[in-house]
Design a protein around this motif. Sequence first.
Motif, mmCIF file in Angstrom:
data_model
loop_
_atom_site.group_PDB
_atom_site.id
_atom_site.type_symbol
_atom_site.label_atom_id
_atom_site.label_comp_id
_atom_site.label_asym_id
_atom_site.label_seq_id
_atom_site.Cartn_x
_atom_site.Cartn_y
_atom_site.Cartn_z
ATOM 1 N N GLY A 1 -10.516 7.389 -0.015
ATOM 2 C CA GLY A 1 -10.815 6.446 -1.043
ATOM 3 C C GLY A 1 -9.899 5.883 -1.818
ATOM 4 N N ASP A 2 -10.050 5.128 -3.035
ATOM 5 C CA ASP A 2 -9.370 4.145 -3.787
ATOM 6 C C ASP A 2 -9.208 4.904 -5.028
ATOM 7 O OD1 ASP A 2 -8.259 2.197 -5.357
ATOM 8 O OD2 ASP A 2 -8.779 0.981 -3.687
ATOM 9 N N ALA A 3 -7.720 4.902 -5.514
ATOM 10 C CA ALA A 3 -7.435 5.803 -6.601
ATOM 11 C C ALA A 3 -8.241 5.116 -7.909
ATOM 12 C CB ALA A 3 -6.042 5.728 -7.058
ATOM 13 N N LEU B 1 0.914 -1.241 0.078
ATOM 14 C CA LEU B 1 0.167 0.145 -0.050
ATOM 15 C C LEU B 1 0.821 1.308 0.200
ATOM 16 C CD1 LEU B 1 -2.943 0.898 0.337
ATOM 17 C CD2 LEU B 1 -2.467 1.236 2.626
ATOM 18 N N ILE B 2 1.989 1.322 0.691
ATOM 19 C CA ILE B 2 2.837 2.505 0.888
ATOM 20 C C ILE B 2 3.722 2.591 -0.062
ATOM 21 C CG2 ILE B 2 4.239 3.570 2.555
ATOM 22 C CD1 ILE B 2 1.332 3.571 3.675
ATOM 23 N N GLY C 1 1.542 9.851 -6.095
ATOM 24 C CA GLY C 1 2.469 9.353 -5.262
ATOM 25 C C GLY C 1 2.060 7.963 -5.040
ATOM 26 N N LEU C 2 1.393 7.412 -5.893
ATOM 27 C CA LEU C 2 0.999 5.784 -5.603
ATOM 28 C C LEU C 2 2.439 4.835 -5.963
ATOM 29 C CD1 LEU C 2 -2.468 5.588 -7.541
ATOM 30 C CD2 LEU C 2 -2.161 5.737 -5.052
ATOM 31 N N GLY D 1 -0.589 10.272 1.094
ATOM 32 C CA GLY D 1 0.391 9.884 2.150
ATOM 33 C C GLY D 1 0.497 10.774 3.375
ATOM 34 N N THR D 2 1.715 11.434 3.745
ATOM 35 C CA THR D 2 2.051 12.157 4.671
ATOM 36 C C THR D 2 1.734 13.814 4.140
ATOM 37 O OG1 THR D 2 4.411 12.241 4.371
ATOM 38 C CG2 THR D 2 3.573 10.740 5.910
ATOM 39 N N GLY E 1 -2.959 9.264 -3.802
ATOM 40 C CA GLY E 1 -1.879 8.908 -2.712
ATOM 41 C C GLY E 1 -1.326 9.727 -2.082
ATOM 42 N N GLU F 1 -6.647 9.405 -0.564
ATOM 43 C CA GLU F 1 -5.926 8.776 0.155
ATOM 44 C C GLU F 1 -6.504 7.383 0.673
ATOM 45 O OE1 GLU F 1 -2.348 8.234 0.887
ATOM 46 O OE2 GLU F 1 -3.508 6.577 1.946
ATOM 47 N N LYS F 2 -6.114 6.292 0.565
ATOM 48 C CA LYS F 2 -6.709 5.205 0.868
ATOM 49 C C LYS F 2 -6.557 4.792 2.427
ATOM 50 C CE LYS F 2 -7.232 0.493 -1.014
ATOM 51 N NZ LYS F 2 -6.568 -0.502 -1.916
ATOM 52 N N MET G 1 3.874 15.760 -1.384
ATOM 53 C CA MET G 1 3.420 16.283 -2.708
ATOM 54 C C MET G 1 2.398 17.389 -2.627
ATOM 55 S SD MET G 1 3.801 13.096 -4.969
ATOM 56 C CE MET G 1 5.459 12.006 -4.805
ATOM 57 N N LEU H 1 -3.907 8.200 7.422
ATOM 58 C CA LEU H 1 -3.191 9.180 6.641
ATOM 59 C C LEU H 1 -4.076 10.075 6.073
ATOM 60 C CD1 LEU H 1 -0.570 7.053 4.855
ATOM 61 C CD2 LEU H 1 0.026 8.653 6.605
ATOM 62 N N PRO I 1 8.895 9.235 3.472
ATOM 63 C CA PRO I 1 7.995 10.362 2.766
ATOM 64 C C PRO I 1 8.856 10.929 1.768
ATOM 65 C CG PRO I 1 7.877 10.658 4.957
ATOM 66 C CD PRO I 1 9.051 9.608 4.986
ATOM 67 N N SER I 2 8.252 11.350 0.570
ATOM 68 C CA SER I 2 8.861 11.998 -0.450
ATOM 69 C C SER I 2 9.638 13.080 0.116
ATOM 70 C CB SER I 2 7.833 12.264 -1.751
ATOM 71 O OG SER I 2 6.950 11.368 -1.911
HETATM 72 C C1 LIG Z 1 4.685 6.339 -1.618
HETATM 73 S S1 LIG Z 1 3.229 6.753 -0.612
HETATM 74 C C2 LIG Z 1 2.662 8.320 -0.504
HETATM 75 C C3 LIG Z 1 3.856 9.466 -0.897
HETATM 76 C C4 LIG Z 1 3.506 10.769 -0.571
HETATM 77 N N1 LIG Z 1 4.078 11.733 -1.530
HETATM 78 C C5 LIG Z 1 4.361 11.126 0.700
HETATM 79 O O1 LIG Z 1 5.471 11.713 0.693
HETATM 80 O O2 LIG Z 1 3.817 10.903 1.634
HETATM 81 C C6 LIG Z 1 2.010 5.989 -1.309
HETATM 82 C C7 LIG Z 1 0.640 6.327 -1.019
HETATM 83 O O3 LIG Z 1 -0.338 5.925 -1.641
HETATM 84 C C8 LIG Z 1 -1.362 5.257 -1.139
HETATM 85 N N2 LIG Z 1 -2.047 4.685 -1.777
HETATM 86 C C9 LIG Z 1 -1.821 3.180 -2.065
HETATM 87 N N3 LIG Z 1 -2.697 2.767 -2.736
HETATM 88 C C10 LIG Z 1 -3.838 3.393 -2.981
HETATM 89 C C11 LIG Z 1 -4.995 3.608 -3.591
HETATM 90 N N4 LIG Z 1 -5.285 2.397 -4.485
HETATM 91 N N5 LIG Z 1 -5.742 4.552 -3.713
HETATM 92 C C12 LIG Z 1 -5.400 5.750 -2.931
HETATM 93 N N6 LIG Z 1 -4.389 5.639 -2.095
HETATM 94 C C13 LIG Z 1 -3.530 4.658 -2.118
HETATM 95 C C14 LIG Z 1 -0.761 4.798 0.342
HETATM 96 O O4 LIG Z 1 -1.735 4.513 1.339
HETATM 97 C C15 LIG Z 1 0.337 5.664 0.549
HETATM 98 O O5 LIG Z 1 -0.059 6.891 1.435
#
Ligand SMILES: C[S@@+](CC[C@H](N)C(=O)[O-])C[C@H]1O[C@@H](n2cnc3c(N)ncnc32)[C@H](O)[C@@H]1O
Length: 206
Positions: free
Chosen positions: A99-101, A23-24, A122-123, A56-57, A54, A78-79, A60, A83, A29-30
């Motif tokens: 929600g889901d992307a 998932l992450i 950021g997925l 995240g924190t 996505g 954000e799923k 972006m 977060l 974090p970026s």
């Molecule tokens: C690489 S991390 C986040 C990067 C973000 N730019 C950061 O620095 O915090 C990827 C993010 O995508 C989210 N994610 C993963 N699959 C997802 C989906 N299907 N729909 C929405 N968010 C999703 C994860 O929960 C996570 O927070």
Amino acid sequence: MAKPHSLGETLSFFGRWVRNPFLIGAVAPSSAGLARGMSKPVDPAAPGWVIELGGGTGKMTQGALDRGIDPARLLTIEKDPDLYRLLVDRFPDVTIVNGDATEVANIAAAHGASPVKSVISGLPLIGMPIDIRRAIVSGVFQILEPGGAFVQFTYTMVSPVHPTILDELNLTGEWVERIWWNLPPARVWVYRRRDEAASGAGGAAG
Ligand SMILES: C[S@@+](CC[C@H](N)C(=O)[O-])C[C@H]1O[C@@H](n2cnc3c(N)ncnc32)[C@H](O)[C@@H]1O
């Protein structure tokens, strides 16, 4: 300007990655540099919405705001529920959706986010099953206005959107920036519809 990561933020993100690496998809974090690189292809002065996948924190999200993107025209999906709550607290002026992307087109419609000029992601796209990748990218190009761009980063050498999906959806992609100061180093890719890229429509803003 985006704040550098605190140690606590990086450790909490790392803990989340240990619990759910798929998932992450990243161990930290970026970086601010990657956040800047992801928003660089977006013209803040052009009308229309920006959608972030996505959040995240929020690195972006902050990068998008620092670029000058209007928070009233920024929607972040954000799923992860924790977060999601963090993003809601941190960015009260941005539309944040838990929600889901894969549902990006429905979510955008439900929130009146139209027209959409750019989608920044950021997925951890490259680690996802191809059907999920296809659902996400096809949803993105359903809502992107003519000339719109899909921006995605990757830690790998290859396109994070699989060539099969590019052919199926008639898209083209190129990497536009390499970010060394990120953990791990990353590349920013920009995808467009082939006919529009060939005609030079919707070029990246400087
Ligand atoms: C690489 S991390 C986040 C990067 C973000 N730019 C950061 O620095 O915090 C990827 C993010 O995508 C989210 N994610 C993963 N699959 C997802 C989906 N299907 N729909 C929405 N968010 C999703 C994860 O929960 C996570 O927070």
